[in-house]
Design a protein around this motif. Sequence first.
Motif, short mmCIF file in Angstrom:
data_model
loop_
_atom_site.label_atom_id
_atom_site.label_comp_id
_atom_site.label_asym_id
_atom_site.label_seq_id
_atom_site.Cartn_x
_atom_site.Cartn_y
_atom_site.Cartn_z
N LYS A 2 -28.45 -29.66 29.90
CA LYS A 2 -27.86 -29.01 31.07
C LYS A 2 -27.59 -27.53 30.88
O LYS A 2 -27.79 -26.73 31.79
CB LYS A 2 -26.58 -29.74 31.48
N VAL A 3 -27.11 -27.11 29.68
CA VAL A 3 -26.82 -25.69 29.47
C VAL A 3 -28.10 -24.86 29.55
O VAL A 3 -28.10 -23.74 30.06
CB VAL A 3 -26.03 -25.45 28.16
N ILE A 4 -29.20 -25.41 29.06
CA ILE A 4 -30.49 -24.71 29.14
C ILE A 4 -30.93 -24.60 30.59
O ILE A 4 -31.36 -23.53 31.04
CB ILE A 4 -31.54 -25.41 28.27
N ASP A 5 -30.83 -25.70 31.32
CA ASP A 5 -31.20 -25.67 32.74
C ASP A 5 -30.37 -24.65 33.51
O ASP A 5 -30.91 -23.91 34.34
CB ASP A 5 -31.03 -27.06 33.36
N ALA A 6 -29.08 -24.60 33.23
CA ALA A 6 -28.21 -23.62 33.89
C ALA A 6 -28.66 -22.20 33.55
O ALA A 6 -28.80 -21.35 34.43
CB ALA A 6 -26.75 -23.82 33.48
N GLY A 7 -28.89 -21.94 32.27
CA GLY A 7 -29.31 -20.60 31.85
C GLY A 7 -30.64 -20.18 32.43
O GLY A 7 -30.83 -19.02 32.82
N LYS A 8 -31.58 -21.13 32.54
CA LYS A 8 -32.91 -20.81 33.08
C LYS A 8 -32.86 -20.34 34.53
O LYS A 8 -33.76 -19.65 34.98
CB LYS A 8 -33.83 -22.02 32.95
N THR A 9 -31.80 -20.70 35.25
CA THR A 9 -31.71 -20.27 36.65
C THR A 9 -31.60 -18.75 36.76
O THR A 9 -31.83 -18.20 37.84
CB THR A 9 -30.51 -20.92 37.38
N LEU A 10 -31.25 -18.07 35.67
CA LEU A 10 -31.12 -16.60 35.71
C LEU A 10 -32.37 -15.87 35.23
O LEU A 10 -32.42 -14.64 35.28
CB LEU A 10 -29.92 -16.16 34.87
N ILE A 11 -33.39 -16.59 34.77
CA ILE A 11 -34.62 -15.92 34.32
C ILE A 11 -35.20 -15.11 35.47
O ILE A 11 -35.36 -15.60 36.58
CB ILE A 11 -35.64 -16.95 33.78
N GLY A 12 -35.47 -13.85 35.18
CA GLY A 12 -36.05 -12.94 36.17
C GLY A 12 -35.06 -12.38 37.17
O GLY A 12 -35.45 -11.65 38.08
N LYS A 13 -33.77 -12.69 37.00
CA LYS A 13 -32.77 -12.26 37.97
C LYS A 13 -31.69 -11.38 37.35
O LYS A 13 -30.68 -11.10 37.99
CB LYS A 13 -32.09 -13.48 38.60
N THR A 14 -31.88 -10.97 36.11
CA THR A 14 -30.84 -10.22 35.39
C THR A 14 -31.43 -9.01 34.69
O THR A 14 -32.65 -8.89 34.54
CB THR A 14 -30.17 -11.11 34.32
#
Length: 129
Positions: A2-14
Motif C-alpha cells: 500500500k505505501v508503494i501504491d500511495a507513493g506511485k500516485t505522485l509520479i510525474g506530479k512533483t
Amino acid sequence: MKVIDAGKTLIGKTRYVFGGGRSQSDINAGRFDCSSFVRWAFEQVGVNVGPMSGVTTDTLKTQGQAINPKDMKPGDMVFFDTYKIDGHVGIYVGDNQFLGCQGKTGVAIASMAKGTYFGERFNGRVKRF
C-alpha cells in the motif's frame, strides 16, 4: 504494498525541492524532498513517522526496525550516502529499485543496482515499519 501504491500516485506530479514538503502548501504544489515524500507516503497508509515540519533523513533512520539488506522487502525504507551519510531515503519496491523524490525527476522509481548512481551510494541501512 500500500505505501508503494500511495507513493506511485505522485509520479510525474512533483518536483524536488530541498526542504520542500514540510507545509501543506508545499504538498499541494507537489514540492517535496526525499524525506518529506517518504513521510507523506507512509502517512497515506496510516503510519506516522513524525511531524510534517520535522521529518528528515536523520529522524527517519532512527525509526522502525533495522533489516539486513539481504532481507529487504517492498515497502522498506532504504538509505543512501549522498551529500552526507544517510543523505537520501526512498522506499524499496523490489528488483533493485526504489521509489523516491530525486533532484532531476521528482517522485520516480530509480535503480539501486550496482554501477548506478544510487547503487553506488546505497549504504546498507534498511528500516521496516
